[in-house]
Design a protein around this motif. Sequence first.
Motif, PDB file in Angstrom:
ATOM      1  N   VAL A  52       0.841  -1.206   0.000  1.00  0.00           N
ATOM      2  CA  VAL A  52       0.000   0.000   0.000  1.00  0.00           C
ATOM      3  C   VAL A  52       0.873   1.251   0.000  1.00  0.00           C
ATOM      4  O   VAL A  52       0.593   2.219  -0.731  1.00  0.00           O
ATOM      5  CB  VAL A  52      -0.947  -0.015   1.221  1.00  0.00           C
ATOM      6  CG1 VAL A  52      -1.674   1.326   1.337  1.00  0.00           C
ATOM      7  CG2 VAL A  52      -1.953  -1.150   1.096  1.00  0.00           C
TER       8      VAL A  52
ATOM      9  N   VAL B 231       0.809   4.137  -2.850  1.00  0.00           N
ATOM     10  CA  VAL B 231       0.570   5.553  -2.526  1.00  0.00           C
ATOM     11  C   VAL B 231       1.728   6.407  -3.044  1.00  0.00           C
ATOM     12  O   VAL B 231       1.529   7.513  -3.571  1.00  0.00           O
ATOM     13  CB  VAL B 231       0.387   5.728  -1.009  1.00  0.00           C
ATOM     14  CG1 VAL B 231       0.386   7.216  -0.630  1.00  0.00           C
ATOM     15  CG2 VAL B 231      -0.909   5.077  -0.548  1.00  0.00           C
TER      16      VAL B 231
ATOM     17  N   ALA C 268       1.525   9.514  -5.636  1.00  0.00           N
ATOM     18  CA  ALA C 268       2.052  10.824  -5.244  1.00  0.00           C
ATOM     19  C   ALA C 268       3.098  11.321  -6.239  1.00  0.00           C
ATOM     20  O   ALA C 268       3.115  12.508  -6.608  1.00  0.00           O
ATOM     21  CB  ALA C 268       2.656  10.738  -3.847  1.00  0.00           C
TER      22      ALA C 268
END
Length: 497
Positions: A466, A470, A474
Amino acid sequence: MKKTQGVTIAAVALAPFVVFAAFPLPIVALPAIGEDLGVGIAELNLLVSGYALGIGALLLTGGALADRYGAGRVWIGAMAAFALLSAACAVATSVPLLVGARIAAGAAGAALLASSLSLVVQAVEPQRRARAMALWGAAIGAGLSTGPVGAGIALEFGRWRPALAVLAAVAAVAALLGVIALPARRGAAMGRFDLVGTLLLSVGLGGLILGISWVGGGLAPRVWIAFGIAVLLLPTFVLQQRRRPVPLFDVALLRIPSYAGGLVAGLALALSLLSMLVLLGPFLQIVFGLSPLQAGLWFLPATLLSTLVALFGARIGARFSLRARLASGLGLSAVGLAALAFVRPDWTFALLLPGFLACGLGMGLANPALGAAAVVGVPPERSGVAAGAANTARQLGNALGIAVLGAIIHAGALVSARGKLPVAADLLAAGDLRGAAAVTAPDVVQAAYAVSQTAGVRLALEVSAVVALVGAVAAAFLLRPRPVAPAVEPAVALTRP
């Protein structure tokens, strides 16, 4: 000229190779080192975290030195120091000497990493910089594969010292070649060297990294002391820098989209994949019953693929943007970590291989791009500090990732053990098989231990997947194309924007 450029590019690659070969080298050798020096493994934790401490605390300082005194000069001095300190590790006869030499070797490694990236800007022709960055990224994978395998081979003969001695010899030869071929001109940084700021930042970051590394073992007094040092010195450093006309780190660098995106991507990669690689080594040995050499060989497909992909970094960079490479590298790392999260105690190497290969592919795409992001568009006179700050974020990510993911493994193992063997759950989660065997049958303990540790590792792999995902999102957001007015051409052009 071409010959000199070739040696400079080789120097750029040698730095991350020796630094990242040394980082995981003692992990597989901890039991042998403890037996040789007459201590428990718990007392040797600083062999790993101390090295990261030295790197993380001195990276920005190493970059500042490269900007002031010249990347070539700093590279030669740092490589020579690394050789001497690695030799000191090889002959150390006590834990304090060994740990002290490892911390100091990490500090030398910090100067090597920062100066090697600064060399790309200061001494490599623009048309050859993409190739230099590709080799820099490939050398990380080569080092990560060579360290554990080299230690495993040495341990097959019952010795751990030769692995460190060989690393010292490689660094010594590299330093001699650097004296002959690397440029010795001074850097272009202006103003007096900021000794006070350097001390405040180095000691403050050192306290932060130590606190993060130790917090997994509970909130002992040393944790509070380490965090207290960080809380006191780091804000003091910020205030001190605001009064200086030429700060040690120019926050204006964060306005460069490629630099900010690379900073976030590097932190995410360290928090997820790089931290899990460290934690998976002991898991493979304990649960799967592998020897140190076998565990190193199981990682070899991932690290070799990473090296091969990174070697083509220049060609990949000519066809794909920095944004695409960082996002896809982290995305593939997330896929690989998610695939490994299905692991079971009875799995074979073939079942783990797809996950390892996806991780290697992601790391191979991301590492050269991260190196480029650390210096692309950065003024040459600030390239050392910029590279040091980017690598500092990765070292902080490593320290935080190992501590947090290690705590997650312990928590997941404890929950599983309470369901399988409540009478010895705490002992199983802590890895104390001898203590657990004293309260129940040894064969039951071994089976419950394998299941509980696997449950903890699976949970940590899910969390790290995860985090990588992410990070990919980003990086893609921070590096998205923005309509801007025509501006001056960036100082360093390594890749497509």
